[in-house]
Design an enzyme around this catalytic site. Sequence first.
Site, PDB file in Angstrom:
ATOM      1  N   ASP A  16       9.041   1.224   1.488  1.00  0.00           N
ATOM      2  CA  ASP A  16       8.257   1.451   0.274  1.00  0.00           C
ATOM      3  C   ASP A  16       7.791   0.096  -0.270  1.00  0.00           C
ATOM      4  O   ASP A  16       8.619  -0.778  -0.543  1.00  0.00           O
ATOM      5  CB  ASP A  16       9.172   2.146  -0.737  1.00  0.00           C
ATOM      6  CG  ASP A  16       8.464   2.520  -2.022  1.00  0.00           C
ATOM      7  OD1 ASP A  16       7.419   1.920  -2.339  1.00  0.00           O
ATOM      8  OD2 ASP A  16       8.977   3.399  -2.717  1.00  0.00           O
ATOM      9  N   ASN A  30      -8.291   2.448  -6.088  1.00  0.00           N
ATOM     10  CA  ASN A  30      -9.676   2.950  -6.018  1.00  0.00           C
ATOM     11  C   ASN A  30     -10.484   2.151  -7.026  1.00  0.00           C
ATOM     12  O   ASN A  30      -9.919   1.422  -7.846  1.00  0.00           O
ATOM     13  CB  ASN A  30      -9.743   4.454  -6.253  1.00  0.00           C
ATOM     14  CG  ASN A  30      -9.179   4.845  -7.589  1.00  0.00           C
ATOM     15  OD1 ASN A  30      -9.672   4.410  -8.631  1.00  0.00           O
ATOM     16  ND2 ASN A  30      -8.126   5.633  -7.594  1.00  0.00           N
ATOM     17  N   ASP A  40      -1.031   3.569  -4.771  1.00  0.00           N
ATOM     18  CA  ASP A  40      -1.502   3.306  -6.133  1.00  0.00           C
ATOM     19  C   ASP A  40      -0.597   4.000  -7.157  1.00  0.00           C
ATOM     20  O   ASP A  40      -0.116   3.367  -8.115  1.00  0.00           O
ATOM     21  CB  ASP A  40      -2.939   3.862  -6.217  1.00  0.00           C
ATOM     22  CG  ASP A  40      -3.753   3.241  -7.323  1.00  0.00           C
ATOM     23  OD1 ASP A  40      -3.274   2.288  -7.955  1.00  0.00           O
ATOM     24  OD2 ASP A  40      -4.885   3.715  -7.541  1.00  0.00           O
ATOM     25  N   SER A 128      -6.410   2.175   3.358  1.00  0.00           N
ATOM     26  CA  SER A 128      -7.366   3.218   3.780  1.00  0.00           C
ATOM     27  C   SER A 128      -6.809   4.275   4.735  1.00  0.00           C
ATOM     28  O   SER A 128      -7.545   5.185   5.131  1.00  0.00           O
ATOM     29  CB  SER A 128      -8.642   2.621   4.407  1.00  0.00           C
ATOM     30  OG  SER A 128      -9.456   2.022   3.432  1.00  0.00           O
TER      31      SER A 128
HETATM   32  P1  ADP Z   1      -5.959   4.894   0.702  1.00  0.00           P
HETATM   33  O1  ADP Z   1      -6.577   5.628  -0.465  1.00  0.00           O
HETATM   34  O2  ADP Z   1      -6.445   3.465   0.816  1.00  0.00           O
HETATM   35  O3  ADP Z   1      -6.046   5.657   1.977  1.00  0.00           O
HETATM   36  P2  ADP Z   1      -3.164   5.670   0.260  1.00  0.00           P
HETATM   37  O4  ADP Z   1      -2.287   5.137  -0.802  1.00  0.00           O
HETATM   38  O5  ADP Z   1      -3.550   7.103   0.200  1.00  0.00           O
HETATM   39  O6  ADP Z   1      -4.433   4.688   0.278  1.00  0.00           O
HETATM   40  O7  ADP Z   1      -2.486   5.404   1.672  1.00  0.00           O
HETATM   41  C1  ADP Z   1      -2.425   4.170   2.328  1.00  0.00           C
HETATM   42  C2  ADP Z   1      -1.164   4.125   3.187  1.00  0.00           C
HETATM   43  O8  ADP Z   1      -0.044   3.845   2.371  1.00  0.00           O
HETATM   44  C3  ADP Z   1      -0.831   5.417   3.913  1.00  0.00           C
HETATM   45  O9  ADP Z   1      -0.475   5.086   5.251  1.00  0.00           O
HETATM   46  C4  ADP Z   1       0.371   5.971   3.155  1.00  0.00           C
HETATM   47  O10 ADP Z   1       1.262   6.679   4.007  1.00  0.00           O
HETATM   48  C5  ADP Z   1       1.038   4.706   2.704  1.00  0.00           C
HETATM   49  N1  ADP Z   1       1.915   4.786   1.520  1.00  0.00           N
HETATM   50  C6  ADP Z   1       2.009   5.744   0.566  1.00  0.00           C
HETATM   51  N2  ADP Z   1       2.943   5.422  -0.358  1.00  0.00           N
HETATM   52  C7  ADP Z   1       3.469   4.211   0.021  1.00  0.00           C
HETATM   53  C8  ADP Z   1       4.471   3.331  -0.495  1.00  0.00           C
HETATM   54  N3  ADP Z   1       5.150   3.632  -1.616  1.00  0.00           N
HETATM   55  N4  ADP Z   1       4.727   2.174   0.170  1.00  0.00           N
HETATM   56  C9  ADP Z   1       4.051   1.850   1.289  1.00  0.00           C
HETATM   57  N5  ADP Z   1       3.092   2.626   1.830  1.00  0.00           N
HETATM   58  C10 ADP Z   1       2.807   3.794   1.213  1.00  0.00           C
END
Ligand code: ADP
Length: 174
Positions: A16, A30, A40, A128
């Site tokens: 995480d 975003n 985010d 992304s």
């Molecule tokens: P985007 O809108 O740029 O696609 P996302 O946040 O939806 O961004 O996802 C980007 C990546 O981060 C995905 O591979 C997701 O699985 C991962 N992700 C989600 N939560 C966490 C976290 N707490 N720490 C690290 N990676 C995460």
Amino acid sequence: MAGMLGEVKLTLVQGDITEQRVDAVVNAANSSLMGGGGVDGAIHRRGGPEILEECRRLRAGHYGKGLPTGQAVATTAGRLPARWVIHTVGPVHSASQDRSDLLASCYRESLRVADTLGAASVAFPAISTGIYGWPVDDAARIAVEAVQAADTRVDEVRFVLFDAPAYAAFEARL
Ligand code: ADP
């Protein structure tokens, strides 16, 4: 897993991003800078309201129309164990248009902002590859190439991958 990519120490972690003890964590934001899902959401939840307050000030000032795709801007990290959050906006994946350069720009611009802050260690998520739909193998290639090509004073770049498939995709690129 860790290795050297030119002058930069590169580390891969499955976990995480909000738990990373680094100078700066990168947020896959975003363009509104007002929070969202995925990374985010996790950053704002865990970091607390100070981050959003600073994002609002950015929107009231220089970034009235939001943060453009491929650019990066820093705020406090609030209660996170990092010092700063660097917000960057990844491109939405498109099957008909090549947006790779915008994705590479997120890594490049985030490292440029890290340099201006004097951050020595920076953690990136797989920008992304969540809601924005970029295939993780291709995103890993672009991320590694962009860091390799970057002219930066950052000592350690840590890719923090949330799940095993994303970790494997980055591992395969190193
Ligand atoms: P985007 O809108 O740029 O696609 P996302 O946040 O939806 O961004 O996802 C980007 C990546 O981060 C995905 O591979 C997701 O699985 C991962 N992700 C989600 N939560 C966490 C976290 N707490 N720490 C690290 N990676 C995460």
